[in-house]
Design an enzyme around this catalytic site. Structure first.
Site, PDB file in Angstrom:
ATOM      1  N   ASN A  27       0.812  -1.221   0.000  1.00 12.90           N
ATOM      2  CA  ASN A  27       0.000   0.000   0.000  1.00 12.90           C
ATOM      3  C   ASN A  27       0.843   1.268   0.000  1.00 12.90           C
ATOM      4  O   ASN A  27       0.426   2.298  -0.493  1.00 12.90           O
ATOM      5  CB  ASN A  27      -0.956   0.002   1.201  1.00 12.90           C
ATOM      6  CG  ASN A  27      -0.300  -0.431   2.478  1.00 12.90           C
ATOM      7  OD1 ASN A  27       0.195  -1.553   2.575  1.00 12.90           O
ATOM      8  ND2 ASN A  27      -0.252   0.462   3.454  1.00 12.90           N
ATOM      9  N   GLN A  86      -4.773  -3.901  -2.358  1.00 12.58           N
ATOM     10  CA  GLN A  86      -4.304  -2.818  -3.235  1.00 12.58           C
ATOM     11  C   GLN A  86      -4.190  -3.247  -4.693  1.00 12.58           C
ATOM     12  O   GLN A  86      -4.046  -2.399  -5.570  1.00 12.58           O
ATOM     13  CB  GLN A  86      -2.934  -2.297  -2.757  1.00 12.58           C
ATOM     14  CG  GLN A  86      -2.985  -1.539  -1.457  1.00 12.58           C
ATOM     15  CD  GLN A  86      -3.748  -0.209  -1.546  1.00 12.58           C
ATOM     16  OE1 GLN A  86      -4.012   0.320  -2.626  1.00 12.58           O
ATOM     17  NE2 GLN A  86      -4.125   0.327  -0.397  1.00 12.58           N
ATOM     18  N   GLY A 122     -13.731  -3.124  -0.956  1.00 12.80           N
ATOM     19  CA  GLY A 122     -14.499  -2.308  -1.898  1.00 12.80           C
ATOM     20  C   GLY A 122     -13.974  -0.897  -2.074  1.00 12.80           C
ATOM     21  O   GLY A 122     -13.882  -0.397  -3.191  1.00 12.80           O
ATOM     22  N   CYS A 158       2.716  10.365  12.935  1.00 14.47           N
ATOM     23  CA  CYS A 158       3.079  11.213  14.067  1.00 14.47           C
ATOM     24  C   CYS A 158       2.622  10.539  15.355  1.00 14.47           C
ATOM     25  O   CYS A 158       1.442  10.494  15.651  1.00 14.47           O
ATOM     26  CB  CYS A 158       2.404  12.559  13.914  1.00 14.47           C
ATOM     27  SG  CYS A 158       2.967  13.727  15.119  1.00 14.47           S
TER      28      CYS A 158
END
Ligand code: PLP
Length: 383
Positions: free
Chosen positions: A149, A177, A198, A323
């Protein structure tokens, strides 16, 4: 300001054709497909048609398609289901899987399952795939993603599955993916189970599927009613299932465009970023990857800052760093590839779809050198 959406590996727009197919099932055709009356029976026909459409995209049999709520559920059902029927079992996987597989495997390891994670080289391809057969027996599940991905890098799933099957193992692939972007043909790839979702192929969020090859043992994750041949309880999410079916059909007609026009736009963007932004580097194998994805690091600056400045210009992309508690940690994929910190930290993913235009790509190309220059001037990193 109109958004230039270059974050299609995160999620995609629902195609207008998909929405149109779904609407009757959110309005007048609201019957329960398990009901005896015709009002429900009519709806059942549409669920079964969607199963045929998804099967056609994978060149599989409709009975091999089970509808789920998402890619993560499909991954969980495949891996946890196998382990339930195979005692303590063993998992062999890679270090760059999506968290839907990775954290699940770590959970099973913590519960006592043997786990081996195969590392990747700096181009994102598996380092030691020739070692895989030696680790496999009939109590082992191998789970390798079809396409990554973050980088779009494609693993040689057909060859891995071949080796796994030769030594009696069980093979799952997370193809979330890949499906809809590259050809996925289950008559040619000997995997036992394959996950798809989907919302990565212009259907809505909250629907997915698990391909289960005929003859594979299946253990439900969700117990209750007899839906999905008793393999997954819960009244079907009919509108979304119908949407997934229509999206699968559309994906077949758009596969060529995905691999030509979309690829060309991606290559145009990538070439410009690499030539116009100093210290820009491509992450991932240049050829063996999805046609819609490019992941580029802009050395010595922060990926999150790039995203914020892109966002100011209405451009949506994604970063490989997350983060966490005030410190910007490079993603596990960048770390596994051994990308040096000052590059891993600035990895930026642009993922396109058939809805992107050349004007959008050119606007992004115009924006990026200025953004990189501005952040370099502020950068705390010393080159
Ligand atoms: N696997 C991969 C490779 C993904 O990229 C994603 C979503 O980003 C998933 C699994 C999870 O899919 P879902 O969001 O449908 O649960």
């Amino acid at each position: 300001m109109k958004t230039i959406y270059l974050d299609n590996n995160a999620t995609t727009a629902v195609a207008p054709e998909v929405l149109e197919a779904m609407l009757p099932f959110l309005k007048e055709s609201y019957g329960n497909p398990s009901s005896i009356h015709r009002f429900g029976g009519e709806v059942r026909k549409h669920v079964e048609h969607a199963r045929e459409q998804v099967a056609a995209l994978l060149n599989a049999h409709p009975e091999e398609i089970l509808f789920t709520s998402c890619g993560s559920e499909s991954d969980n059902m495949a891996i946890s289901g196998f382990l339930k029927t195979h005692g303590h079992g063993r998992i062999v996987t890679s270090t760059v899987e999506h968290p839907a597989v990775r954290t699940l495997c770590h959970h099973h390891r913590d519960e006592g399952v043997k786990l081996t994670e195969i590392g990747v080289a700096d181009d994102g391809l598996l380092k030691d795939d020739w070692k895989i057969p030696g680790m496999i027996d009939d109590e082992t599940i191998a789970s390798f993603m079809w396409a990554n991905n973050e980088t779009g890098v494609i693993f040689p799933v057909a060859q891995i599955a071949q080796k796994v099957k030769e030594v009696g193992g069980f093979m799952h692939t997370d193809a979330v993916q890949a499906v809809g972007k590259v050809y996925v043909d289950m008559s040619k790839v000997p995997v036992d189970m394959l996950s798809l979702s989907g919302h990565k192929l212009h259907a809505p969020k909250g629907v997915g599927a698990l391909f289960i090859r005929k003859g594979s043992a299946v253990v439900p994750l969700i117990y209750g009613g007899h839906q999905e041949q008793g393999k997954r309880a819960g009244t079907e999410n009919v509108a979304s299932i119908v949407g997934l079916g229509r999206a699968a059909e559309l994906a077949m007609t758009r596969m060529n465009e995905e691999n030509t026009r979309v690829r060309e736009l991606r290559d145009r963007l990538e070439a410009a970023l690499l030539s116009q932004c100093p210290d820009a580097k491509l992450n991932g194998h240049r050829e063996q990857r999805l046609p819609n994805t490019t992941n580029v690091s802009f050395g010595y600056i922060e990926g999150e800052a790039v995203l914020l400045l892109l966002d100011e210009k209405g451009i949506a992309a994604s970063s490989g760093s997350a983060c966490t508690s005030g410190s910007l940690e490079p993603s596990h994929v960048m770390k596994a590839m051994g990308i040096p910190y000052v590059f891993a930290h600035s990895s930026t993913r642009f993922s396109l779809s058939v809805y992107n235009t050349q004007q959008e790509i050119d606007a992004t190309i115009s924006a990026m050198p200025g953004i990189v220059k501005r952040l370099r001037e502020l950068s705390p990193f010393v080159k």
